[in-house]
Design a protein around this motif. Sequence first.
Motif, mmCIF file in Angstrom:
data_model
loop_
_atom_site.group_PDB
_atom_site.id
_atom_site.type_symbol
_atom_site.label_atom_id
_atom_site.label_comp_id
_atom_site.label_asym_id
_atom_site.label_seq_id
_atom_site.Cartn_x
_atom_site.Cartn_y
_atom_site.Cartn_z
ATOM 1 N N LEU A 102 57.283 60.642 24.661
ATOM 2 C CA LEU A 102 56.572 61.477 23.693
ATOM 3 C C LEU A 102 55.497 62.327 24.362
ATOM 4 O O LEU A 102 55.349 63.500 24.031
ATOM 5 C CB LEU A 102 55.932 60.620 22.598
ATOM 6 C CG LEU A 102 56.844 60.131 21.496
ATOM 7 C CD1 LEU A 102 56.064 59.242 20.532
ATOM 8 C CD2 LEU A 102 57.486 61.286 20.750
ATOM 9 N N GLU B 83 57.582 69.053 12.938
ATOM 10 C CA GLU B 83 58.347 67.877 13.350
ATOM 11 C C GLU B 83 57.546 66.640 12.968
ATOM 12 O O GLU B 83 56.349 66.565 13.240
ATOM 13 C CB GLU B 83 58.592 67.897 14.856
ATOM 14 C CG GLU B 83 59.422 66.738 15.337
ATOM 15 C CD GLU B 83 59.697 66.760 16.839
ATOM 16 O OE1 GLU B 83 60.313 65.804 17.310
ATOM 17 O OE2 GLU B 83 59.278 67.711 17.516
ATOM 18 N N ILE C 197 57.417 62.585 13.478
ATOM 19 C CA ILE C 197 57.933 61.494 14.304
ATOM 20 C C ILE C 197 57.469 60.161 13.747
ATOM 21 O O ILE C 197 56.277 59.957 13.524
ATOM 22 C CB ILE C 197 57.440 61.645 15.766
ATOM 23 C CG1 ILE C 197 57.981 62.951 16.367
ATOM 24 C CG2 ILE C 197 57.853 60.439 16.603
ATOM 25 C CD1 ILE C 197 57.425 63.279 17.734
ATOM 26 N N ILE D 70 52.640 62.556 13.802
ATOM 27 C CA ILE D 70 53.109 61.208 14.106
ATOM 28 C C ILE D 70 52.686 60.295 12.960
ATOM 29 O O ILE D 70 51.508 60.228 12.613
ATOM 30 C CB ILE D 70 52.538 60.706 15.443
ATOM 31 C CG1 ILE D 70 52.982 61.630 16.580
ATOM 32 C CG2 ILE D 70 52.995 59.268 15.715
ATOM 33 C CD1 ILE D 70 52.379 61.301 17.942
#
Length: 115
Positions: free
Chosen positions: A46, A30, A32, A11
């Motif tokens: 989330l 991934e 974000i 994140i």
Amino acid sequence: MAMVEIEKVIIVEGRSDKKKLESIISEPVEIICTNGTLSTARLDELVDELYDKDVYILVDSDEAGEKLRKQLRHEFPKAEHLYIDKMYREVAAAPKHHIAVVLLSANIDVHAQYL
């Protein structure tokens, strides 16, 4: 061809942070973007989405980043917090080799040229 299940999620605050990490990381991760803030609804989404994933938090070393980190620490108590050196202040401003070392210390594979 089977889809690869991505286990690691980082994140970050902004799109420029995401682009920088994408150029450094050499494994499926991934990334974000929070765009600096998260609504309660998006945060709840989330938490549900990332329930069984390895979550890493890499935000700027400034007041806004620390505020976001505190919010994320509450919602993701098992997340691993990654820190850039305070002298760079922003993830996007930190040199790629510095970010690569930070990521590697969290067992995230990076392209060798950044080490």
